[in-house]
Design a protein around this motif. Structure first.
Motif, short mmCIF file in Angstrom:
data_model
loop_
_atom_site.label_atom_id
_atom_site.label_comp_id
_atom_site.label_asym_id
_atom_site.label_seq_id
_atom_site.Cartn_x
_atom_site.Cartn_y
_atom_site.Cartn_z
N GLN A 25 16.65 43.98 46.53
CA GLN A 25 16.95 45.30 46.00
C GLN A 25 18.18 45.96 46.62
O GLN A 25 18.98 46.56 45.91
N ALA A 26 18.36 45.85 47.93
CA ALA A 26 19.48 46.53 48.58
C ALA A 26 20.82 45.96 48.10
O ALA A 26 21.74 46.72 47.78
N GLU A 27 20.92 44.64 48.04
CA GLU A 27 22.17 44.03 47.57
C GLU A 27 22.42 44.37 46.11
O GLU A 27 23.55 44.67 45.71
N CYS A 28 21.37 44.36 45.31
CA CYS A 28 21.49 44.70 43.90
C CYS A 28 22.00 46.13 43.73
O CYS A 28 22.92 46.39 42.97
N ALA A 29 21.41 47.06 44.46
CA ALA A 29 21.80 48.47 44.36
C ALA A 29 23.25 48.66 44.81
O ALA A 29 24.00 49.42 44.19
N SER A 30 23.64 47.96 45.85
CA SER A 30 25.02 48.04 46.33
C SER A 30 25.98 47.54 45.25
O SER A 30 27.00 48.18 44.97
N ASN A 31 25.66 46.42 44.65
CA ASN A 31 26.50 45.88 43.58
C ASN A 31 26.51 46.80 42.37
O ASN A 31 27.55 46.97 41.73
N ALA A 32 25.37 47.37 42.04
CA ALA A 32 25.27 48.24 40.87
C ALA A 32 26.10 49.50 41.02
O ALA A 32 26.61 50.03 40.03
N ARG A 33 26.26 49.96 42.24
CA ARG A 33 26.99 51.20 42.47
C ARG A 33 28.43 50.97 42.92
O ARG A 33 29.14 51.91 43.26
N ALA A 34 28.88 49.72 42.89
CA ALA A 34 30.27 49.42 43.25
C ALA A 34 31.21 50.09 42.25
O ALA A 34 30.87 50.23 41.07
N SER A 35 32.36 50.47 42.71
CA SER A 35 33.33 51.10 41.82
C SER A 35 33.82 50.08 40.80
O SER A 35 33.70 48.87 41.00
N TYR A 36 34.40 50.56 39.73
CA TYR A 36 34.93 49.66 38.71
C TYR A 36 36.03 48.77 39.31
O TYR A 36 36.12 47.59 39.01
N GLY A 37 36.84 49.34 40.18
CA GLY A 37 37.90 48.57 40.83
C GLY A 37 37.34 47.41 41.64
O GLY A 37 37.86 46.29 41.59
N GLU A 38 36.27 47.68 42.39
CA GLU A 38 35.62 46.63 43.18
C GLU A 38 35.02 45.56 42.26
O GLU A 38 35.15 44.37 42.51
N TYR A 39 34.35 46.02 41.22
CA TYR A 39 33.76 45.09 40.25
C TYR A 39 34.83 44.22 39.60
O TYR A 39 34.69 43.00 39.52
N LYS A 40 35.92 44.84 39.16
CA LYS A 40 36.97 44.10 38.47
C LYS A 40 37.62 43.08 39.39
O LYS A 40 37.89 41.95 38.99
N LYS A 41 37.85 43.45 40.63
CA LYS A 41 38.45 42.52 41.59
C LYS A 41 37.54 41.31 41.80
O LYS A 41 38.00 40.17 41.75
N ALA A 42 36.25 41.56 42.02
CA ALA A 42 35.30 40.46 42.22
C ALA A 42 35.19 39.60 40.97
O ALA A 42 35.14 38.36 41.05
N ARG A 43 35.19 40.23 39.81
CA ARG A 43 35.09 39.49 38.56
C ARG A 43 36.33 38.63 38.35
O ARG A 43 36.24 37.46 37.99
N ASP A 44 37.50 39.21 38.57
CA ASP A 44 38.75 38.47 38.40
C ASP A 44 38.81 37.26 39.35
O ASP A 44 39.25 36.18 38.97
N GLU A 45 38.35 37.46 40.59
CA GLU A 45 38.33 36.35 41.55
C GLU A 45 37.37 35.26 41.09
O GLU A 45 37.67 34.07 41.21
N ALA A 46 36.22 35.65 40.57
CA ALA A 46 35.24 34.67 40.09
C ALA A 46 35.78 33.90 38.89
O ALA A 46 35.63 32.67 38.82
N VAL A 47 36.42 34.58 37.97
CA VAL A 47 36.98 33.93 36.79
C VAL A 47 38.09 32.98 37.22
O VAL A 47 38.18 31.85 36.74
N GLN A 48 38.94 33.43 38.15
CA GLN A 48 40.03 32.58 38.62
C GLN A 48 39.48 31.34 39.31
O GLN A 48 40.01 30.26 39.15
N GLY A 49 38.39 31.50 40.07
CA GLY A 49 37.78 30.36 40.75
C GLY A 49 37.21 29.35 39.78
O GLY A 49 37.20 28.15 40.05
N GLU A 50 36.74 29.81 38.63
CA GLU A 50 36.18 28.91 37.62
C GLU A 50 37.26 28.11 36.92
O GLU A 50 37.01 27.02 36.42
N THR A 51 38.46 28.65 36.84
CA THR A 51 39.53 27.97 36.11
C THR A 51 40.27 26.96 36.97
O THR A 51 41.13 26.25 36.48
N LYS A 52 39.95 26.89 38.23
CA LYS A 52 40.62 25.92 39.12
C LYS A 52 39.93 24.58 39.08
O LYS A 52 38.84 24.40 38.81
#
Length: 71
Positions: free
Chosen positions: A44-71
């Motif tokens: 629950q704690a990790e989930c809540a932290s992720n759920a309340r992350a700013s859009y900038g934080e979310y987008k950065k993590a998402r972009d890194e994950a997508v980039q990692g998948e394309t390598k």
């Protein structure tokens, strides 16, 4: 309607109102955080932290994950 369907529907309605991705993300933050209470206590704690992350934080993590998948 299950909670995932509700989230999807809410995002569809909001996005149909000409909102940006950031506005949709920010408007559903509290709903995502509430859904964390349905998880096992240890997650629950990790989930809540992720759920309340700013859009900038979310987008950065998402972009890194997508980039990692394309390598």
């Amino acid at each position: 309607m299950n909670s995932i369907a509700k989230i999807g529907f809410a995002m569809l309605v909001v996005s149909g109102a000409a909102c940006t991705n950031a506005q949709v993300y920010n408007s559903t933050s509290e709903l995502r955080a509430q859904q964390c209470s349905k998880l096992p206590e240890r997650d629950q704690a990790e989930c809540a932290s992720n759920a309340r992350a700013s859009y900038g934080e979310y987008k950065k993590a998402r972009d890194e994950a997508v980039q990692g998948e394309t390598k």
